[in-house]
Design a protein around this motif. Structure first.
Motif, mmCIF file in Angstrom:
data_model
loop_
_atom_site.group_PDB
_atom_site.id
_atom_site.type_symbol
_atom_site.label_atom_id
_atom_site.label_comp_id
_atom_site.label_asym_id
_atom_site.label_seq_id
_atom_site.Cartn_x
_atom_site.Cartn_y
_atom_site.Cartn_z
ATOM 1 N N SER A 113 0.837 -1.197 0.000
ATOM 2 C CA SER A 113 0.000 0.000 0.000
ATOM 3 C C SER A 113 0.871 1.247 0.000
ATOM 4 O O SER A 113 1.540 1.556 0.982
ATOM 5 C CB SER A 113 -0.913 0.005 1.235
ATOM 6 O OG SER A 113 -1.661 1.205 1.302
ATOM 7 N N ASP B 285 -9.354 -2.706 -5.860
ATOM 8 C CA ASP B 285 -9.412 -2.940 -4.424
ATOM 9 C C ASP B 285 -10.836 -3.322 -4.048
ATOM 10 O O ASP B 285 -11.798 -2.794 -4.598
ATOM 11 C CB ASP B 285 -9.003 -1.650 -3.701
ATOM 12 C CG ASP B 285 -8.553 -1.894 -2.271
ATOM 13 O OD1 ASP B 285 -9.006 -2.891 -1.689
ATOM 14 O OD2 ASP B 285 -7.771 -1.085 -1.758
ATOM 15 N N PHE C 5 -5.560 4.009 5.525
ATOM 16 C CA PHE C 5 -5.330 3.985 4.079
ATOM 17 C C PHE C 5 -4.618 5.292 3.710
ATOM 18 O O PHE C 5 -4.595 6.242 4.506
ATOM 19 C CB PHE C 5 -6.646 3.841 3.300
ATOM 20 C CG PHE C 5 -7.734 4.787 3.725
ATOM 21 C CD1 PHE C 5 -7.842 6.060 3.186
ATOM 22 C CD2 PHE C 5 -8.659 4.402 4.683
ATOM 23 C CE1 PHE C 5 -8.844 6.930 3.575
ATOM 24 C CE2 PHE C 5 -9.670 5.265 5.091
ATOM 25 C CZ PHE C 5 -9.761 6.539 4.533
ATOM 26 N N GLY D 156 -6.085 0.464 -5.135
ATOM 27 C CA GLY D 156 -4.852 0.357 -4.373
ATOM 28 C C GLY D 156 -3.623 0.500 -5.257
ATOM 29 O O GLY D 156 -3.679 0.271 -6.475
ATOM 30 N N ASN E 95 -4.827 -6.344 -0.022
ATOM 31 C CA ASN E 95 -4.840 -5.531 1.190
ATOM 32 C C ASN E 95 -5.156 -6.346 2.438
ATOM 33 O O ASN E 95 -4.740 -5.999 3.540
ATOM 34 C CB ASN E 95 -5.858 -4.393 1.065
ATOM 35 C CG ASN E 95 -5.696 -3.365 2.159
ATOM 36 O OD1 ASN E 95 -4.630 -2.807 2.355
ATOM 37 N ND2 ASN E 95 -6.763 -3.126 2.904
#
Length: 496
Positions: A232, A249, A346, A468, A485
């Motif tokens: 990420s 994602d 995030f 992502g 993720n």
């Protein structure tokens, strides 16, 4: 000389020899624990899911095979609607004990136990599932009501030895290709490949997990060779086509509203929250290009997706009118509302939440913003909620890469759901009927539920289906997937 020449010829015909060795992975959040039954939480799952602890089934995220065997070699539905799983033989846990059906039974009952708050239990809400050992390598699961997607649900239940206590463990024991060999809190976690793993030997012999909250730092660590992979990074840092990859994602960013506390129990207030946010303004700035504005808590690839549900427009004047109307009826619209956000959840989470706070304040809301670490975030996000709490909105990101809403709807929206902020009999009924339905009827019921939650209940503030970005060292052969993720299988990483 002849041998050397042959080797040189081989290297000329192939881009690179397959290799093996250790790698370093840098993640945005540190794991607060490594409990197997919590592996559906992304900060834990991306370390131990399918690496240390395996499941009976898994989803093919790189192809179209659907539900695939893992610790179960095959399964079928019995005449009474129950499911029979035939287990893989010759498998050992990392502590040397043999794997059999008793371990599966214990793992499931442990995950569903009310003595510990396992995350995987949330996905089995609204049903009663009973495991029954048939023999050492055969086990039945009977569900009430009958669950047509039970093999898919079993991809969430991590298997541990029968001797594992019904309490959170610090050192997970599993059947996976790796075992935990070091955990130094605040510094690193190390997984080492097992010599006695039942499956194919992976090329990654050891994985060291490092933790840095800043996405630019993570990207730089891979660029300089301090790390090999960062699953990420931000779009702004994804500047090198040779190492940086975007991927679809399955995460949805949203604000969970607690309907139980005034003024959030008034639907006009919840509508005003939605109208006050300029979602489009985030795309291509703080949120990556390619992200999709959300009308449901599951991505558009999910069964029952309803294209007729429309995103709330940006209408600050409409939001102000709703607040004035509610205030005239005696609603305490001036009560401060707290947004609880998770640090490093995030990329750009701080900037996004600060912008949302400003937009809400602009229409007349009094909004406070509080950032917390993952363990404290869970206290606000999941039941039992704190007594005496004020009006609270929890900013979060929900992952559903399984293709069916059942992995979301009960624990997010049902009255008894662990992370549900309200109670609605119609929602409960639709979830119950959809979970037991099949085919077109199942899709139709989920579609009806999506519309009702969004348009009538105004359950929450849905924001973005995310895109992502990962940075992968050129010494690795690895492409991220929709599941990256939450699940990062080391066995899928090849070393050039």
């Amino acid at each position: 000389m002849l041998v050397l020449g042959a080797l040189m010829l081989g290297s000329a015909l192939s881009p690179a020899f397959a290799g093996s060795g250790p790698i370093k992975i840098v993640l945005p959040e540190e794991a607060d624990l490594l409990e197997p039954c919590m592996a559906t939480r992304s900060n834990i799952g991306r370390i131990i899911m399918q690496n240390v602890n395996e499941t009976l089934t898994e989803i093919d995220v790189r192809g179209d095979k659907g539900v695939m065997p893992r610790l179960a070699e095959k399964w079928e539905q019995n005449g009474d609607g129950s499911w029979r799983f035939h287990l893989r033989q010759g498998v050992k846990f990392s502590d040397g004990t043999a794997f059999d059906a008793k371990d599966v039974k214990h793992s499931f009952e442990r995950a569903m136990s009310e003595k510990i708050t396992c995350e995987s239990r949330r996905y089995f809400g609204g049903m009663t599932v009973t495991p029954e050992v048939v023999d050492d390598y055969t086990i039945d699961f009977k569900a009430d009501p009958v669950q047509p997607i039970l093999p898919l649900l079993m991809s969430l239940v991590t298997i541990v030895p029968e001797e594992t206590p019904v309490e959170f463990v610090r050192e997970p024991v599993g059947t996976g290709p790796y075992k935990l060999t070091d955990w130094t809190p605040g510094q690193q976690i190390v997984l080492t490949a097992r010599e006695d793993y039942w499956g194919e030997k992976p090329e990654v012999t050891e994985a060291t997990y490092l933790f840095r909250s800043d996405p630019s730092v993570r990207a730089a660590m891979v660029q300089t060779g301090e790390a090999d992979l960062s699953p990420s990074i931000s779009q702004l840092d994804a500047t090198n086509p040779a190492t940086d990859f975007s991927y679809l994602d399955s995460e949805t960013v949203y604000l969970r509203i607690d309907h139980n506390i005034p003024p959030l129990n008034d639907v006009r207030i919840r509508r005003a929250l939605n109208l006050a946010i300029d979602r489009e303004a985030f795309i291509g700035t703080l949120v990556p290009d390619g992200a999709v504005l959300a009308t449901a808590l599951v991505p558009p690839t999910t069964l029952g997706w309803n294209p007729d549900v429309k995103v709330f427009p940006f209408d600050p004047e409409g939001a102000r009118k709703l607040l004035e109307e509610a205030k005239a009826d005696g609603v305490a619209v001036d009560t401060p509302i707290t947004i609880i956000a998770r640090t490093a959840n995030f990329p750009n989470v701080t900037e996004i939440m600060e912008a949302i706070q400003a937009q809400l304040q602009d229409v007349g809301f009094k909004v406070e913003l509080k950032f917390v670490e993952v363990a404290e975030h869970e206290q606000y996000y999941s039941k039992p909620f704190k007594e005496g709490r004020g009006p609270t909105i929890v900013a979060s990101m929900h992952d559903n890469s399984k293709g069916d809403p059942s992995f979301t709807m009960f624990f997010k929206y049902a009255t008894e759901g662990t992370q549900s902020g309200f109670s609605d009999p119609k929602v409960d009924d639709l979830i119950k009927r959809a979970s037991a339905a099949v085919g077109d009827e199942r899709a139709k019921l989920w579609s009806e539920l999506f519309a009702y939650l969004h348009d009538e209940v105004v359950a929450d503030v849905l924001l973005f289906h995310m895109v992502g970005f990962s940075r992968v060292s050129e010494r690795l052969d690895f492409k991220p997937t929709i599941a990256t993720n939450g699940t990062l299988q080391l066995s899928e990483i090849k070393i050039k």
